[in-house]
Design a protein around this motif. Structure first.
Motif, PDB file in Angstrom:
ATOM      1  N   TYR A  20      -6.402 -29.020 -33.261  1.00 23.66           N
ATOM      2  CA  TYR A  20      -5.296 -29.185 -32.326  1.00 23.66           C
ATOM      3  C   TYR A  20      -4.472 -30.444 -32.577  1.00 23.66           C
ATOM      4  O   TYR A  20      -3.512 -30.701 -31.863  1.00 23.66           O
ATOM      5  CB  TYR A  20      -5.817 -29.188 -30.888  1.00 23.66           C
ATOM      6  CG  TYR A  20      -6.399 -27.864 -30.466  1.00 23.66           C
ATOM      7  CD1 TYR A  20      -5.754 -26.671 -30.744  1.00 23.66           C
ATOM      8  CD2 TYR A  20      -7.596 -27.808 -29.774  1.00 23.66           C
ATOM      9  CE1 TYR A  20      -6.290 -25.456 -30.356  1.00 23.66           C
ATOM     10  CE2 TYR A  20      -8.135 -26.586 -29.373  1.00 23.66           C
ATOM     11  CZ  TYR A  20      -7.465 -25.423 -29.674  1.00 23.66           C
ATOM     12  OH  TYR A  20      -7.992 -24.217 -29.277  1.00 23.66           O
ATOM     13  N   THR A  68      -5.771 -16.454 -20.976  1.00 27.21           N
ATOM     14  CA  THR A  68      -5.608 -17.839 -21.448  1.00 27.21           C
ATOM     15  C   THR A  68      -6.633 -18.185 -22.517  1.00 27.21           C
ATOM     16  O   THR A  68      -6.325 -18.924 -23.448  1.00 27.21           O
ATOM     17  CB  THR A  68      -5.690 -18.843 -20.285  1.00 27.21           C
ATOM     18  OG1 THR A  68      -6.913 -18.649 -19.582  1.00 27.21           O
ATOM     19  CG2 THR A  68      -4.515 -18.689 -19.350  1.00 27.21           C
ATOM     20  N   ALA A  71      -5.295 -16.743 -25.657  1.00 30.98           N
ATOM     21  CA  ALA A  71      -4.156 -17.542 -26.111  1.00 30.98           C
ATOM     22  C   ALA A  71      -4.613 -18.855 -26.739  1.00 30.98           C
ATOM     23  O   ALA A  71      -3.990 -19.337 -27.695  1.00 30.98           O
ATOM     24  CB  ALA A  71      -3.202 -17.803 -24.952  1.00 30.98           C
ATOM     25  N   LEU A  72      -5.696 -19.432 -26.224  1.00 33.43           N
ATOM     26  CA  LEU A  72      -6.230 -20.669 -26.813  1.00 33.43           C
ATOM     27  C   LEU A  72      -6.633 -20.460 -28.272  1.00 33.43           C
ATOM     28  O   LEU A  72      -6.477 -21.351 -29.096  1.00 33.43           O
ATOM     29  CB  LEU A  72      -7.445 -21.163 -26.023  1.00 33.43           C
ATOM     30  CG  LEU A  72      -7.157 -21.974 -24.776  1.00 33.43           C
ATOM     31  CD1 LEU A  72      -8.422 -22.145 -23.950  1.00 33.43           C
ATOM     32  CD2 LEU A  72      -6.565 -23.312 -25.129  1.00 33.43           C
ATOM     33  N   THR A  75      -3.370 -20.649 -30.664  1.00 32.95           N
ATOM     34  CA  THR A  75      -2.445 -21.786 -30.720  1.00 32.95           C
ATOM     35  C   THR A  75      -3.093 -22.978 -31.421  1.00 32.95           C
ATOM     36  O   THR A  75      -4.319 -23.105 -31.438  1.00 32.95           O
ATOM     37  CB  THR A  75      -1.975 -22.201 -29.315  1.00 32.95           C
ATOM     38  OG1 THR A  75      -0.973 -23.207 -29.451  1.00 32.95           O
ATOM     39  CG2 THR A  75      -3.107 -22.739 -28.466  1.00 32.95           C
ATOM     40  N   ASN A  77      -1.095 -26.008 -31.018  1.00 40.03           N
ATOM     41  CA  ASN A  77      -0.319 -27.055 -30.356  1.00 40.03           C
ATOM     42  C   ASN A  77      -1.149 -27.627 -29.196  1.00 40.03           C
ATOM     43  O   ASN A  77      -1.512 -26.907 -28.270  1.00 40.03           O
ATOM     44  CB  ASN A  77       0.992 -26.460 -29.839  1.00 40.03           C
ATOM     45  CG  ASN A  77       1.862 -27.492 -29.163  1.00 40.03           C
ATOM     46  OD1 ASN A  77       1.382 -28.405 -28.506  1.00 40.03           O
ATOM     47  ND2 ASN A  77       3.156 -27.326 -29.323  1.00 40.03           N
ATOM     48  N   HIS A  79      -0.405 -29.600 -26.695  1.00 47.55           N
ATOM     49  CA  HIS A  79       0.211 -29.514 -25.370  1.00 47.55           C
ATOM     50  C   HIS A  79       0.046 -28.107 -24.791  1.00 47.55           C
ATOM     51  O   HIS A  79      -0.192 -27.947 -23.594  1.00 47.55           O
ATOM     52  CB  HIS A  79       1.685 -29.920 -25.429  1.00 47.55           C
ATOM     53  CG  HIS A  79       1.861 -31.384 -25.676  1.00 47.55           C
ATOM     54  ND1 HIS A  79       1.775 -31.940 -26.929  1.00 47.55           N
ATOM     55  CD2 HIS A  79       2.083 -32.409 -24.831  1.00 47.55           C
ATOM     56  CE1 HIS A  79       1.953 -33.239 -26.846  1.00 47.55           C
ATOM     57  NE2 HIS A  79       2.143 -33.566 -25.578  1.00 47.55           N
ATOM     58  N   SER A  80       0.161 -27.105 -25.640  1.00 54.72           N
ATOM     59  CA  SER A  80      -0.081 -25.726 -25.194  1.00 54.72           C
ATOM     60  C   SER A  80      -1.527 -25.543 -24.774  1.00 54.72           C
ATOM     61  O   SER A  80      -1.819 -24.850 -23.795  1.00 54.72           O
ATOM     62  CB  SER A  80       0.251 -24.733 -26.308  1.00 54.72           C
ATOM     63  OG  SER A  80       1.607 -24.798 -26.649  1.00 54.72           O
ATOM     64  N   VAL A  81      -2.435 -26.160 -25.505  1.00 58.70           N
ATOM     65  CA  VAL A  81      -3.864 -26.082 -25.173  1.00 58.70           C
ATOM     66  C   VAL A  81      -4.107 -26.664 -23.784  1.00 58.70           C
ATOM     67  O   VAL A  81      -4.832 -26.074 -22.974  1.00 58.70           O
ATOM     68  CB  VAL A  81      -4.716 -26.815 -26.236  1.00 58.70           C
ATOM     69  CG1 VAL A  81      -6.146 -26.996 -25.775  1.00 58.70           C
ATOM     70  CG2 VAL A  81      -4.673 -26.070 -27.559  1.00 58.70           C
ATOM     71  N   LEU A  83      -1.980 -26.926 -21.295  1.00 60.47           N
ATOM     72  CA  LEU A  83      -1.400 -26.023 -20.302  1.00 60.47           C
ATOM     73  C   LEU A  83      -2.299 -24.802 -20.088  1.00 60.47           C
ATOM     74  O   LEU A  83      -2.550 -24.403 -18.944  1.00 60.47           O
ATOM     75  CB  LEU A  83       0.001 -25.588 -20.735  1.00 60.47           C
ATOM     76  CG  LEU A  83       0.740 -24.687 -19.760  1.00 60.47           C
ATOM     77  CD1 LEU A  83       1.027 -25.440 -18.456  1.00 60.47           C
ATOM     78  CD2 LEU A  83       2.031 -24.192 -20.382  1.00 60.47           C
ATOM     79  N   LEU A  84      -2.805 -24.242 -21.161  1.00 58.91           N
ATOM     80  CA  LEU A  84      -3.699 -23.085 -21.045  1.00 58.91           C
ATOM     81  C   LEU A  84      -5.004 -23.456 -20.356  1.00 58.91           C
ATOM     82  O   LEU A  84      -5.541 -22.686 -19.549  1.00 58.91           O
ATOM     83  CB  LEU A  84      -3.963 -22.485 -22.430  1.00 58.91           C
ATOM     84  CG  LEU A  84      -2.765 -21.794 -23.074  1.00 58.91           C
ATOM     85  CD1 LEU A  84      -3.041 -21.510 -24.546  1.00 58.91           C
ATOM     86  CD2 LEU A  84      -2.406 -20.526 -22.328  1.00 58.91           C
TER      87      LEU A  84
END
Length: 115
Positions: A20, A68, A71-72, A75, A77, A79-81, A83-84
């Motif tokens: 990440y 989620t 989605a983890l 990704t 990114n 920041h996306s991690v 948020l998820l």
């Protein structure tokens, strides 16, 4: 799987840093962003479960946690991690009070039926 959201991730934090692009100082946010919202949301969502029923809250919580989590895996990114992980925390908060209540009801019914 939702109750294991912290126990499964904590031993992996060091190996997830490279994936990440997180630093030693920021990788712990994965745990904080999962824990803190759940502490606040569990009582609130418990009230919603009492008011609107356990089943819709439980199904929604499991669905959000599953989406989620998937989605983890897709990704890289950080920041996306985060948020998820926040959304996983909210879904964890939806599932936890219902699990506790369901176990309590099961035990109470088992004891009262004499089984």
């Amino acid at each position: 799987m939702a109750p294991l959201g912290k126990a499964l991730i904590s031993p992996l934090l060091e190996s997830l840093q490279q994936t990440y692009g997180a630093t030693d100082a920021t990788i712990g946010l994965m745990m904080a962003v999962f824990t803190v919202p759940a502490i606040v949301m569990i009582p609130i969502i418990g009230i919603f479960a009492d008011r609107y029923g356990r089943k819709p809250i439980l199904v929604s919580g499991i669905a959000v946690f599953s989406v989620t989590g998937t989605a983890l895996a897709m990704t890289t990114n950080f920041h996306s991690v985060l948020l998820l992980r926040f959304f996983q925390s909210v879904s964890f908060a939806a599932v936890t009070p219902i699990i506790i209540t369901s176990v309590g009801v099961f035990v109470a019914n088992t004891i009262s039926s004499g089984a």
